[in-house]
Design a protein around this motif. Structure first.
Motif, PDB file in Angstrom:
ATOM      1  N   UNK A  49      32.314  39.655  32.480  1.00 42.05           N
ATOM      2  CA  UNK A  49      33.158  39.828  31.286  1.00 42.05           C
ATOM      3  C   UNK A  49      33.919  38.564  30.909  1.00 42.05           C
ATOM      4  N   UNK A  50      33.995  37.581  31.799  1.00 45.37           N
ATOM      5  CA  UNK A  50      34.775  36.387  31.504  1.00 45.37           C
ATOM      6  C   UNK A  50      36.165  36.503  32.069  1.00 45.37           C
ATOM      7  N   UNK A  51      36.906  35.411  32.060  1.00 47.20           N
ATOM      8  CA  UNK A  51      38.260  35.405  32.590  1.00 47.20           C
ATOM      9  C   UNK A  51      39.152  36.311  31.752  1.00 47.20           C
ATOM     10  N   UNK A  52      40.267  36.792  32.307  1.00 48.22           N
ATOM     11  CA  UNK A  52      41.142  37.686  31.533  1.00 48.22           C
ATOM     12  C   UNK A  52      41.714  37.028  30.288  1.00 48.22           C
ATOM     13  N   UNK A  53      42.016  35.712  30.347  1.00 50.88           N
ATOM     14  CA  UNK A  53      42.553  35.054  29.148  1.00 50.88           C
ATOM     15  C   UNK A  53      41.501  34.959  28.048  1.00 50.88           C
ATOM     16  N   UNK A  54      40.227  34.772  28.444  1.00 52.20           N
ATOM     17  CA  UNK A  54      39.156  34.731  27.445  1.00 52.20           C
ATOM     18  C   UNK A  54      38.942  36.106  26.830  1.00 52.20           C
ATOM     19  N   UNK A  55      39.044  37.166  27.662  1.00 52.33           N
ATOM     20  CA  UNK A  55      38.895  38.527  27.125  1.00 52.33           C
ATOM     21  C   UNK A  55      40.017  38.834  26.136  1.00 52.33           C
TER      22      UNK A  55
ATOM     23  N   UNK B 165      47.651  40.020  32.757  1.00 54.66           N
ATOM     24  CA  UNK B 165      47.352  38.702  33.314  1.00 54.66           C
ATOM     25  C   UNK B 165      46.833  37.760  32.237  1.00 54.66           C
ATOM     26  N   UNK B 166      45.914  38.265  31.432  1.00 54.25           N
ATOM     27  CA  UNK B 166      45.275  37.408  30.437  1.00 54.25           C
ATOM     28  C   UNK B 166      46.222  36.933  29.353  1.00 54.25           C
ATOM     29  N   UNK B 167      47.177  37.768  28.939  1.00 50.49           N
ATOM     30  CA  UNK B 167      48.106  37.371  27.882  1.00 50.49           C
ATOM     31  C   UNK B 167      48.958  36.185  28.319  1.00 50.49           C
ATOM     32  N   UNK B 168      49.446  36.220  29.570  1.00 52.53           N
ATOM     33  CA  UNK B 168      50.277  35.112  30.052  1.00 52.53           C
ATOM     34  C   UNK B 168      49.483  33.811  30.100  1.00 52.53           C
ATOM     35  N   UNK B 169      48.226  33.889  30.585  1.00 59.94           N
ATOM     36  CA  UNK B 169      47.414  32.688  30.673  1.00 59.94           C
ATOM     37  C   UNK B 169      47.045  32.165  29.284  1.00 59.94           C
TER      38      UNK B 169
END
Length: 623
Positions: free
Chosen positions: A166-172, A201-205
């Protein structure tokens, strides 16, 4: 020289059986080899056997697949001379088979060694641990030599493995926000789109990479109802707080985290900065494995010879012991941990109490009577038969045998005890009631070890009556007693009582105080107090208190007093003889010494067995 061919968890038929057109013993005829002479024409084609697949042979220099189908059989099949055992699971390939294969390959290897045990186990199709076990076993016999080498590598954590597809959480997060442009989306909508954990996690990154931004919105007022109810004062409309909107800031991104995870998954290397970045996010972990280099040992051979471990009579009777190899003793090996018992804290304290009593000149009394008659437990102690302690709610009465026959009691002593209870004597008026022999015959679980003291004092009086000479005595006892009490943090229905008494001429309360203080000083409890009390068989009487650091208060640990003449004179002791005595439970001092706050953690079914193994040495009387 052939070895069994295997596939999965079953065996194939022997090749020679296939060549001569036969079938293995126990093999169903429906599963003959298609190429056999007894097979029907037209069936000689490449088909899969009942085990699903073609069996595979691995040679010394490589591996090849045979087009011959696997056939179910119950006898072992043989590979051609020089062939290697077919691959299977470690459950199929036993340790002996692994050892034989290892020794065979070491004998044919050019340099006489196998450089990588992990690759070799993979080539054999077995677990590396099985191979390591065989290597260590052979190494102990000096048939092979091995060198251990440790390796480390970075592997993906469980969380990171989910990001490979799925890709990294920031990319998702970025892709979800970009798909909602130009309106953007709220955090609630983002959680619904990519999941709560990924969104957090993804939003912060993504914010730190400036892939997304947040636009705050003004709060809106609630609309008033169309037909408001009449009220004295109109309520102001409330403001509804609006969620901020997340907007995409970049037109396109490069998912660097996903590339790093793919690199780790494929065994690639990382820089120190990249390792620190992924470790901080707990996406990678370090894994260590060991590789063995195996070579021929000083006693190398193609077959292990079983070494004798014992020298038997049969060996010595002939010359067999001269030719047999014996296993060498390893005198440096550690012995097996003993599974012996462990001493309970109560046993340790009891042992030290005994030593202290003996040092003070005391003699231990026999305490092997858990069941006593009410006569010895109560009546001889001048305790009236109507006393509350003799009720069923305080004492355990036996149902079988329920009584001790009066014939088993000393008749003259029973009469003197009866007279003392009813009429008194020796300056006492007694209790003035009708004493009943049936009440004295009842059997109970002894409520105190003073019942033993009364027996010993009566025996001492009989000795004085026989030879006319009184001998001063110091007695002590430590054993179990039973009382029908409510169980709480400081009381049990079954506990241990420690008792001491001194019988001599001219004893007073001062002697009692001094003896008790000396005893408690010897057991390391100098902080004690006395409080006046009442006992039916002692006058004066005192309760003994000690301070419990764990509970933070003074705790009653014993009772004491001077035995009354109404108890001593019916026994036949001289008029000028006095007896001072004190008793305490074994549990209370043990709780104070070992810092235990609840007596049920010390004695009973709730005791922690680990505490039994690890409790420290009792230093009472050692300092």
């Amino acid at each position: 020289g052939g070895r069994a061919c295997r596939r999965g968890s079953r065996r194939t038929a022997p090749r020679r059986a296939a060549r001569r057109g036969g079938h293995a013993r126990g093999e169903p005829r429906a599963w003959r080899h298609p190429g056999s002479a007894s097979a029907h024409r037209g069936t000689a084609r490449r088909v899969r056997g009942p085990l699903g697949g073609f069996h595979r042979h691995r040679g010394i220099t490589g591996r090849h697949r045979s087009p011959r189908p696997c056939v179910r059989a119950f006898s072992s099949c043989r590979a051609p001379p020089g062939g290697r055992v077919c691959g299977g699971t470690e459950g199929e390939m036993g340790e002996r088979s692994v050892e034989s294969q290892l020794l065979s390959d070491l004998s044919t290897a050019a340099d006489g060694c196998i450089d990588d045990s992990v690759a070799y186990a993979r080539d054999l199709g077995i677990d590396h641990k099985v191979l390591v076990g065989a290597v260590r076993s052979l190494s102990s016999c000096e048939m092979v030599a091995c060198e251990e080498e440790a390796h480390t590598r970075w592997v993906l954590t469980k969380e990171a493995t989910g990001y490979l597809d799925a890709g990294s959480p920031e990319a998702q997060v970025f892709r979800a926000v970009a798909s909602s442009m130009p309106e953007g989306m709220t955090m609630t909508q983002l959680r619904d789109a990519v999941g709560g954990d990924t969104a957090g996690v993804g939003f912060k990154q993504a914010m730190s990479l400036k892939w997304v931004s947040v636009r705050k919105t003004e709060s809106k007022k609630e609309e008033a109802p169309q037909n408001p109810a009449p009220a004295s004062g109109e309520a102001k409309p409330k403001k509804v707080k609006q969620e901020p909107v997340i907007l995409a800031q970049a037109s396109d991104i490069e998912d660097g985290t996903h590339k790093l995870l793919n690199s780790v998954n494929q065994g690639g290397s990382l820089s120190d900065k990249e390792v620190a970045q992924l470790k901080k996010r707990k996406l990678i972990a370090q894994e260590t494995w060991r590789v063995y280099k195996v070579s021929r040992g000083p006693k190398f051979a193609l077959e292990r010879k079983k070494e004798a471990t014992d020298l038997t009579r049969d060996m010595l009777a002939g010359d067999a012991w001269l030719q047999l190899p014996f296993k060498r003793y390893n005198f440096n090996a550690l012995g097996r941990d003993t599974l012996g018992g462990h001493l309970h804290p109560l046993l340790k304290v009891r042992t030290q109490f005994r030593k202290i009593f003996v040092r003070m000149g005391f003699e231990e009394m026999p305490t092997n009577r858990f069941v006593e008659s009410s006569f010895w437990n109560f009546d001889t102690l001048f305790q009236p038969q109507q006393h509350p302690a003799r009720d069923a709610h305080d004492t355990f009465f036996l149902t079988n045998p329920s009584v001790t026959p009066a014939s088993n009691l000393p008749q003259d002593y029973v009469e003197r005890v009866k007279k003392m209870h009813e009429d008194g004597g020796h300056g006492s008026v007694g209790y003035g009631y009708n004493w009943k022999l049936s009440e004295a015959e009842k059997n109970i679980l002894r409520t105190h070890t003073t019942a033993v003291s009364s027996r010993m004092l009566y025996k001492l009086a009989k000795q004085y009556e026989a030879d006319g000479k009184f001998t001063p005595k110091r007695y002590f006892s430590i054993d179990r007693v039973f009382r029908n009490e409510s169980v709480d943090r400081t009381h049990l229905a079954e506990f241990h009582q420690c008792e001491g008494l001194v019988a001599d001429r001219g004893l007073s309360l001062a002697h009692l105080l001094g003896t008790i203080e000396q005893f408690f000083r010897n057991i390391g409890m100098s902080d004690i107090k006395f409080k006046p009390a009442y006992n039916p068989y002692t006058e004066p009487s005192m309760e003994i208190f000690a301070f419990h650091p764990g509970l933070g208060k003074w705790v009653e640990i014993g009772n004491s007093g001077v035995f009354r003449p109404e108890m001593l004179r019916p026994m036949g002791l001289p008029e000028d003889v006095s007896v001072i005595a004190w008793g305490l439970s074994l549990e209370r001092p043990t709780m104070i010494l070992y810092g235990i706050q609840n007596i049920r953690d010390l004695f009973g079914h709730k005791v922690d067995l680990e505490m039994m193994k690890t409790n420290p040495v009792c230093r009472i009387g050692l300092d």
